[in-house]
Design a protein around this motif. Structure first.
Motif, PDB file in Angstrom:
ATOM      1  N   GLY A  49       0.673  -1.126   0.016  1.00 48.91           N
ATOM      2  CA  GLY A  49       0.180   0.030   0.084  1.00 48.91           C
ATOM      3  C   GLY A  49       0.646   1.257  -0.034  1.00 48.91           C
ATOM      4  N   VAL A  50       2.132   0.941  -0.351  1.00 51.52           N
ATOM      5  CA  VAL A  50       3.010   2.425  -0.436  1.00 51.52           C
ATOM      6  C   VAL A  50       3.921   2.233  -1.778  1.00 51.52           C
ATOM      7  CG1 VAL A  50       3.268   2.399   2.194  1.00 51.52           C
ATOM      8  CG2 VAL A  50       4.990   1.197   0.893  1.00 51.52           C
ATOM      9  N   SER A  51       4.202   3.497  -2.233  1.00 50.58           N
ATOM     10  CA  SER A  51       5.231   3.468  -3.232  1.00 50.58           C
ATOM     11  C   SER A  51       6.236   4.636  -3.195  1.00 50.58           C
ATOM     12  CB  SER A  51       4.204   3.906  -4.238  1.00 50.58           C
ATOM     13  OG  SER A  51       5.060   4.191  -5.581  1.00 50.58           O
ATOM     14  N   ILE A  52       7.394   4.415  -3.557  1.00 51.71           N
ATOM     15  CA  ILE A  52       8.225   5.293  -3.493  1.00 51.71           C
ATOM     16  C   ILE A  52       8.230   6.589  -4.402  1.00 51.71           C
ATOM     17  CG2 ILE A  52       9.971   3.825  -2.674  1.00 51.71           C
ATOM     18  CD1 ILE A  52      11.539   3.726  -5.397  1.00 51.71           C
ATOM     19  N   PHE A  53       7.387   6.351  -5.323  1.00 49.14           N
ATOM     20  CA  PHE A  53       7.174   7.229  -6.235  1.00 49.14           C
ATOM     21  C   PHE A  53       6.297   8.421  -5.586  1.00 49.14           C
ATOM     22  CE2 PHE A  53       8.678   3.639  -8.731  1.00 49.14           C
ATOM     23  CZ  PHE A  53       9.626   4.228  -9.311  1.00 49.14           C
ATOM     24  N   ASN A  54       5.300   7.841  -4.543  1.00 51.26           N
ATOM     25  CA  ASN A  54       4.318   8.865  -3.802  1.00 51.26           C
ATOM     26  C   ASN A  54       4.777   9.401  -2.844  1.00 51.26           C
ATOM     27  OD1 ASN A  54       2.132   9.923  -2.675  1.00 51.26           O
ATOM     28  ND2 ASN A  54       0.691   8.123  -2.954  1.00 51.26           N
ATOM     29  N   ILE A  61       6.868   4.398   4.723  1.00 51.32           N
ATOM     30  CA  ILE A  61       8.174   3.759   4.166  1.00 51.32           C
ATOM     31  C   ILE A  61       9.340   3.984   4.937  1.00 51.32           C
ATOM     32  CG2 ILE A  61       9.670   3.444   2.182  1.00 51.32           C
ATOM     33  CD1 ILE A  61       7.446   4.166   0.360  1.00 51.32           C
ATOM     34  N   PHE A  62       9.646   5.324   5.551  1.00 52.39           N
ATOM     35  CA  PHE A  62      10.589   5.382   6.253  1.00 52.39           C
ATOM     36  C   PHE A  62      10.377   4.758   7.735  1.00 52.39           C
ATOM     37  CE2 PHE A  62      12.546   8.063   9.546  1.00 52.39           C
ATOM     38  CZ  PHE A  62      14.080   7.753   9.192  1.00 52.39           C
ATOM     39  N   GLU A  63       9.239   4.927   8.359  1.00 50.85           N
ATOM     40  CA  GLU A  63       8.900   4.127   9.410  1.00 50.85           C
ATOM     41  C   GLU A  63       9.038   2.772   9.552  1.00 50.85           C
ATOM     42  OE1 GLU A  63       5.157   5.539  10.715  1.00 50.85           O
ATOM     43  OE2 GLU A  63       5.889   7.672  10.919  1.00 50.85           O
ATOM     44  N   PHE A  64       8.835   2.019   8.282  1.00 49.66           N
ATOM     45  CA  PHE A  64       8.703   0.702   7.955  1.00 49.66           C
ATOM     46  C   PHE A  64      10.279   0.202   8.039  1.00 49.66           C
ATOM     47  CE2 PHE A  64       9.321  -2.638   4.920  1.00 49.66           C
ATOM     48  CZ  PHE A  64       8.282  -3.956   5.393  1.00 49.66           C
TER      49      PHE A  64
END
Length: 86
Positions: A49-54, A61-64
């Protein structure tokens, strides 16, 4: 070297439940072939449910990464001597 790869794999997976305590659920693949043809064993975690492009999901993402990488590192440092003793 296939012998060492198998030895390290067996050592780490003997600690599988402990690793799960540090990282949560993860996936493993005993025989993964890289593009170069080299066979490795690997483990990984996923974040859906995440994207480095968003940019809106970058904080998730960072927290993950912080949570999971810290778990992997703490696991390794705690069991490093056992893992390296092949």
């Amino acid at each position: 070297d296939e012998v060492f790869r198998n030895a390290y794999y067996e050592k780490i997976w003997s600690l599988e439940d402990i690793l799960k305590d540090f990282t949560g659920d993860f996936h493993k693949d005993e025989y993964f072939t890289l593009e170069s043809g080299k066979v490795i064993a690997r483990i990984w975690v996923e974040k859906h449910g995440v994207s480095i492009f968003n940019k809106n999901t970058w904080s998730e993402i960072f927290e993950f990464f912080v949570e999971k990488m810290d778990g992997f590192e703490r696991f390794y440092y705690e069991y490093e001597d056992f893992i390296k003793d092949v």
